[in-house]
Design a protein around this motif. Structure first.
Motif, short mmCIF file in Angstrom:
data_model
loop_
_atom_site.label_atom_id
_atom_site.label_comp_id
_atom_site.label_asym_id
_atom_site.label_seq_id
_atom_site.Cartn_x
_atom_site.Cartn_y
_atom_site.Cartn_z
N LYS A 36 0.80 -1.16 0.01
CA LYS A 36 0.61 0.05 0.11
C LYS A 36 0.83 1.62 0.01
N VAL A 37 0.90 1.83 -0.41
CA VAL A 37 1.43 3.28 -0.85
C VAL A 37 -0.29 4.16 -0.62
N GLU A 38 0.83 5.76 0.25
CA GLU A 38 0.05 6.47 1.07
C GLU A 38 0.86 7.97 0.81
N GLY A 39 -0.08 9.20 0.46
CA GLY A 39 0.91 10.19 0.65
C GLY A 39 0.96 10.76 -0.74
N SER A 40 2.02 11.21 -1.40
CA SER A 40 2.71 11.94 -2.39
C SER A 40 2.98 11.03 -3.74
N ALA A 41 2.21 9.48 -3.44
CA ALA A 41 2.97 8.53 -4.33
C ALA A 41 1.58 7.81 -4.77
N THR A 42 1.82 7.08 -5.96
CA THR A 42 1.24 5.48 -5.82
C THR A 42 1.63 4.16 -5.97
N TYR A 84 2.33 14.76 -8.60
CA TYR A 84 3.00 15.28 -8.92
C TYR A 84 3.14 16.74 -8.21
N GLU A 85 2.27 16.56 -6.80
CA GLU A 85 3.03 17.34 -6.01
C GLU A 85 3.75 16.40 -4.99
N PRO A 86 4.35 17.89 -4.53
CA PRO A 86 5.72 17.54 -3.26
C PRO A 86 5.27 16.80 -1.65
N GLY A 87 6.02 15.96 -1.26
CA GLY A 87 5.57 16.05 0.19
C GLY A 87 6.19 14.72 0.49
N THR A 88 5.57 13.40 0.92
CA THR A 88 6.26 11.96 1.02
C THR A 88 5.58 10.91 1.05
N ALA A 89 6.12 9.95 0.98
CA ALA A 89 5.09 8.68 0.56
C ALA A 89 5.97 8.00 1.06
N ILE A 90 4.89 6.80 1.59
CA ILE A 90 4.83 5.94 2.70
C ILE A 90 4.89 4.43 1.85
N ILE A 108 4.32 -2.61 3.62
CA ILE A 108 3.78 -3.74 2.98
C ILE A 108 3.55 -4.77 4.60
N SER A 109 3.30 -5.77 4.50
CA SER A 109 2.89 -6.31 5.82
C SER A 109 1.66 -7.96 4.84
N ILE A 110 2.41 -9.11 5.64
CA ILE A 110 2.27 -10.28 4.64
C ILE A 110 1.64 -11.04 6.31
N ASP A 111 0.58 -12.00 6.56
CA ASP A 111 0.12 -12.45 7.66
C ASP A 111 0.95 -13.28 8.33
N GLY A 112 0.75 -13.10 9.58
CA GLY A 112 2.12 -13.63 10.28
C GLY A 112 3.41 -13.45 10.86
N LEU A 113 3.67 -12.15 10.03
CA LEU A 113 5.47 -11.37 9.97
C LEU A 113 4.96 -9.69 9.96
N LYS A 114 5.49 -8.95 11.18
CA LYS A 114 5.48 -7.63 11.22
C LYS A 114 5.27 -6.99 10.18
N THR A 115 4.54 -6.05 9.84
CA THR A 115 4.51 -5.12 9.10
C THR A 115 5.40 -3.87 8.85
N VAL A 116 5.89 -3.84 7.58
CA VAL A 116 6.96 -2.80 7.88
C VAL A 116 6.35 -2.05 6.67
N SER A 117 7.37 -0.27 7.32
CA SER A 117 6.73 0.92 6.41
C SER A 117 8.43 1.31 6.26
N VAL A 118 8.51 2.10 4.45
CA VAL A 118 9.68 3.23 4.70
C VAL A 118 9.18 4.19 3.91
N GLU A 119 9.54 5.13 3.97
CA GLU A 119 9.06 6.71 3.55
C GLU A 119 9.85 7.01 2.86
N ILE A 120 9.41 7.92 2.01
CA ILE A 120 10.12 8.59 0.11
C ILE A 120 10.05 9.73 0.32
N PRO A 121 10.86 10.75 0.16
CA PRO A 121 10.52 12.20 0.03
C PRO A 121 10.03 11.66 -1.36
N VAL A 122 9.24 13.00 -2.08
CA VAL A 122 8.47 13.28 -2.72
C VAL A 122 9.00 14.57 -3.27
N LYS A 123 9.78 15.35 -4.61
CA LYS A 123 10.81 17.28 -4.20
C LYS A 123 10.69 17.32 -5.49
#
Length: 816
Positions: free
Chosen positions: A751-757, A792-798, A801-816
């Motif tokens: 899943k991607v949230e923020g300034s990206a898809t 097309y807008e600056p910001g941050t994308a998050i 990644i999630s998998i059943d039984g494992l801890k969900t992880v996220s990374v931030e990606i600056p969009v400049k």
């Protein structure tokens, strides 16, 4: 000339609009907003009844309509307005304000549409593009659908430089000074003759330093075009080469001496090429063997959509892994792909067509070839001829007319002449193979029994030859090959020596080769001066021609039940599975074997899945044995396993958990492979190569444990807010020590949230029913690839990644 990219925010609707605007308003067709490049086929689910079957990866085709409102300023009144499509697949109709302006049938060539007659300056103008890919099958592989490359809007005065109107080439280089010829085409769309100047400036792209200037005066008659030519001396020239891909910017201005009327620019590289049967292929005066791969136009899990970042990544994996050449298979690539090759230092055979007048599929380009070949060749070459990476123009691949059918000899000469008219500085080529598909009815009768036997055997007949075909091949194909500077021999290594004697002026390269025969083909490249390189099929995996390299297993007692065939693979086969790099760009074991064949002294362990021990592995014609550079086979402790070690050294020692399991011969005499039958035991497995008793190199593998977590490895840490920039995130399932668990097959969600898809999420798994665009996919060999597309807008994308039984992880990606 003002060039504006208009990829942003198009309305997409199903089907095509009705003939009446009123009727369309009444229909109130639902739409959604998309940004180009866009492939609408990759968003769909494959299905077993697809008319293209395994050829298109079980994807279908549709008709869709793109609409964009263009705000044309008052300043464009009295000027020319042109829209440039880098690629739209296929049968594209362009409509402006209800007026049908033009149609373009071929799905791979760029094209221009002149909107001037229907533009309304100062108002909003409705640009409608209908893309019709409903007539299937029309390709032998996955084509994708839609406006899958960039679209630009051009605005220029009535007298202006032609789009793609700057053409530069290197005349010669002497004592460090390069003499560059620059031709500029100017168009006059007024009723008066004009006499104008073109000022040329060469600038080093890396630093902006001026490197040379020139000017020429042109007389441009009313309603016509004129070409001005000037030679510019570039002192201490920075040469473009595979090891130093230096680039220049050529800037051109059209003036009346006082006022700049128009301007344009293009990239260019100073380089020289030649070919002959004694010195082979030479780049800047040095002989060079081509280590090449055939590459399709798709971008893996992105489908056909072409982005600068995806094309660069695909080419970079080749450069990083010792390739120096690419063959476009079998159609013109995107401008972004060629730009990547320019910057990385990769040589390119740029190919125009997969067929001429005789079709390979019911609805392919052969239906339009006679009427459209010339304009498509022109756009193919005019757009690309400044790219220093291009060394050859290919007029076709495995053309059925190669033996003289349907005026094939005349067509070969006609296309070659047209190419040389547009660019006399590059080599002209075409690829040929056996004559099974190039014989007339009388000739087929001569080898009918052989063909029937082949068909009944269940094997593929592609590139199959007969005794009769071999006998007449040279005589039948000579008139086809005569107009060419170099001839691509697809799967014809057995002809290198004989044809080198029979045609002493012929230069040959392997246009396509099979993985299992790579050592044989490369041996021919090294042995014969008239054989200049090898382009394997394929270097990067692709959608369609599914299962070309598949393998099946039989118990030894059942192994005489016949070959399983490679003509049509059953659903859900989707990917060819025949390549050095998989659909996500991850490197397969066969490539490391290739590196060793090319001369590397590396050692590489390739273990066979122990579940298939004792079974006969039957490999497709374009396949490679299923091997992994892994020592993680959970639940197989104490079971027998086969391990191959690839090495050019004299012998290889295998060491399991510190204990030597003996040495075995390797090297060229043993097909660069030492094979060990051992018992699987978790821990460390090491292979050490020796020549003359001295260690040359080694490879060490460590077993992983059960999966406990997710790791995201970003290949690039930020995005540009341009709607085009891509971030590639390799998702790995890891054990407690952070090691990849290559046997993990687990359902993951992105899943991607923020300034990206999320542009795509998937794997290189050749068999899957899953969709690359829905954000859910099952890991393959412990990995997945997520592709994040900037908005097309600056910001941050998050990215999460999630998998059943494992801890969900996220990374931030600056969009400049």
């Amino acid at each position: 000339m003002i060039r504006e990219n208009i990829d942003r925010e198009w309305e997409l609707t199903d089907g095509q609009p009705l003939g009446s605007v009123i009727a369309n308003i009444m229909m109130e067709t639902p739409c959604r907003i998309v940004n180009l490049p866009h492939d609408f086929t990759i968003e769909t689910d494959p299905f077993p009844e697809s008319p293209g079957h395994s050829g298109t990866g079980y994807y279908g085709g549709e008709i869709k309509t793109y609409t964009k409102m263009l705000d044309i300023p008052d300043e464009c009144a009295g000027k020319r307005v042109i829209v440039e499509f880098d690629g739209s697949y296929m049968n594209t109709t362009v409509i402006l304000n209800g007026h049908t302006v033009d149609r373009h049938l071929y799905g791979y060539t760029p094209f221009h549409v002149d909107l001037t007659s229907y533009i309304k300056p100062g108002k909003s103008n409705r640009l409608t593009v209908i893309v019709n890919n409903s007539a299937m099958p029309n390709s032998r592989w996955y084509s994708g659908s839609g406006i899958y490359r960039h679209v630009d809007l051009l605005c220029a005065p009535k007298i202006h430089m032609s789009p793609w109107g700057i053409y530069a080439h290197t005349s010669h280089i002497l004592n460090g000074t390069a003499f560059v010829i620059v031709e500029t085409t100017v168009e006059n769309h007024t009723s008066d003759d004009a006499n104008l100047w073109v000022d040329i400036k060469l600038v080093k792209e890396a630093c902006g330093t001026e490197a040379g200037t020139g000017k020429v005066k042109l007389h441009i008659p009313a309603g016509e075009k004129s070409v001005g030519q000037v030679m510019i001396a570039v002192e201490n020239a920075d040469i473009w080469d595979i090891d130093s891909p230096n680039l220049y910017t050529i800037k051109a201005q059209l003036t009346d001496k006082e006022t700049v009327l128009d301007s344009d620019s293009t990239l260019f590289g100073i380089t020289t090429i030649s070919v002959d049967p004694i010195n082979g292929f030479t780049l800047n005066g040095r002989s060079l063997k081509l280590k090449g791969g055939c590459v399709h136009h798709d971008n893996g899990i992105l489908g056909a959509a072409s982005f600068k970042d995806s094309e660069y990544r695909k080419m970079k994996v080749h450069k990083d892994n010792e390739y120096n050449a690419i063959r476009c298979a079998h159609n013109p690539p995107s401008r972004d792909m060629l730009d990547a090759c320019d910057r990385l230092g990769l040589l390119v055979i740029n190919e125009a067509f997969d067929m001429w007048t005789i079709g390979k599929n019911a609805n392919d380009y052969s239906l339009y070839f006679k009427e459209n070949w010339e304009k498509d060749i022109e756009s193919f070459i005019l757009r690309d001829r400044n790219h220093p990476c291009i060394i050859m123009w290919s007029t076709g691949n495995e053309i059925h007319e190669r033996g003289g059918l349907s005026n094939g000899y005349q067509w070969s000469a006609k296309l070659a002449a047209k190419v040389r008219e547009l660019d006399p500085t590059r080599l002209v080529t075409s690829s040929v193979h056996t004559l099974l598909s190039g014989l007339d009815d009388d000739d087929v009768e001569m080898c009918k029994e052989e063909i029937v036997r082949q068909l009944k055997s269940g094997e593929t007949i592609q590139n199959f030859d007969t005794e009769y075909g071999t006998k007449v091949w040279a005589d039948y194909t000579e008139a086809f090959c005569a107009p060419l500077d170099a001839v691509g021999y697809n799967y014809l290594a057995h002809r290198y020596e004989e044809d080198g004697k029979k045609f002493p002026n012929r230069v040959i390269y392997a246009g396509e080769t099979k993985p299992m025969q790579m050592a044989t083909y490369w041996d021919g490249v090294e042995r014969y001066s008239h054989v200049i390189g090898d382009f394997n099929w394929t270097s990067h995996d692709y959608l369609g021609e599914a299962g070309l390299g598949k393998a099946v297993y039989q118990n030894l007692a059942e192994a005489d039940r016949g070959f399983f065939g490679t003509v049509r693979s059953p659903y859900p086969w989707r990917v060819s599975n025949c390549s050095d790099f998989d659909l996500c760009g991850f490197v397969n074991p066969q490539h490391f074997y290739r590196r060793i064949v090319w001369g590397s002294d590396m050692t590489y362990i390739a273990s066979h899945n122990p579940k298939n021990y004792g079974k006969k592995e039957i490999i497709g014609g374009w396949g490679w044995p299923e091997r992994e550079n892994s020592w993680s086979w959970l639940n197989f402790e104490g079971k027998p396993i086969q391990v191959d070690v690839y090495s050019a050294a004299e012998e290889v020692e295998l060491i399991l958990n510190g204990k030597s399991l003996g040495k075995k011969p390797a090297g060229k005499e043993n097909s660069f492979t030492a094979t060990f039958d051992i018992t699987y035991e978790p821990g460390t497995l090491e292979a050490v190569s020796y020549t003359a008793g001295k260690k040359v190199s080694s490879d060490l593998l460590k077993s992983s444990e059960k999966p406990v977590g997710i790791q995201i490895n970003l290949e690039n840490n930020e995005l540009t807010a341009d709607g085009q920039s891509l971030a590639f995130a390799v998702v790995e399932i890891i054990d407690a020590d952070g090691n990849l668990v290559p046997t993990a097959e687990m359902k993951a969600t992105a899943k991607v949230e923020g300034s990206a898809t999320l542009a795509a999420f998937g794997t290189g798994n050749p068999q899957t029913k899953e969709n690359y665009t829905k954000g859910e996919f099952t890991s393959y060999k412990g990995r997945l690839l997520a592709i994040v597309r900037a908005g097309y807008e600056p910001g941050t994308a998050i990215l999460t990644i999630s998998i059943d039984g494992l801890k969900t992880v996220s990374v931030e990606i600056p969009v400049k």
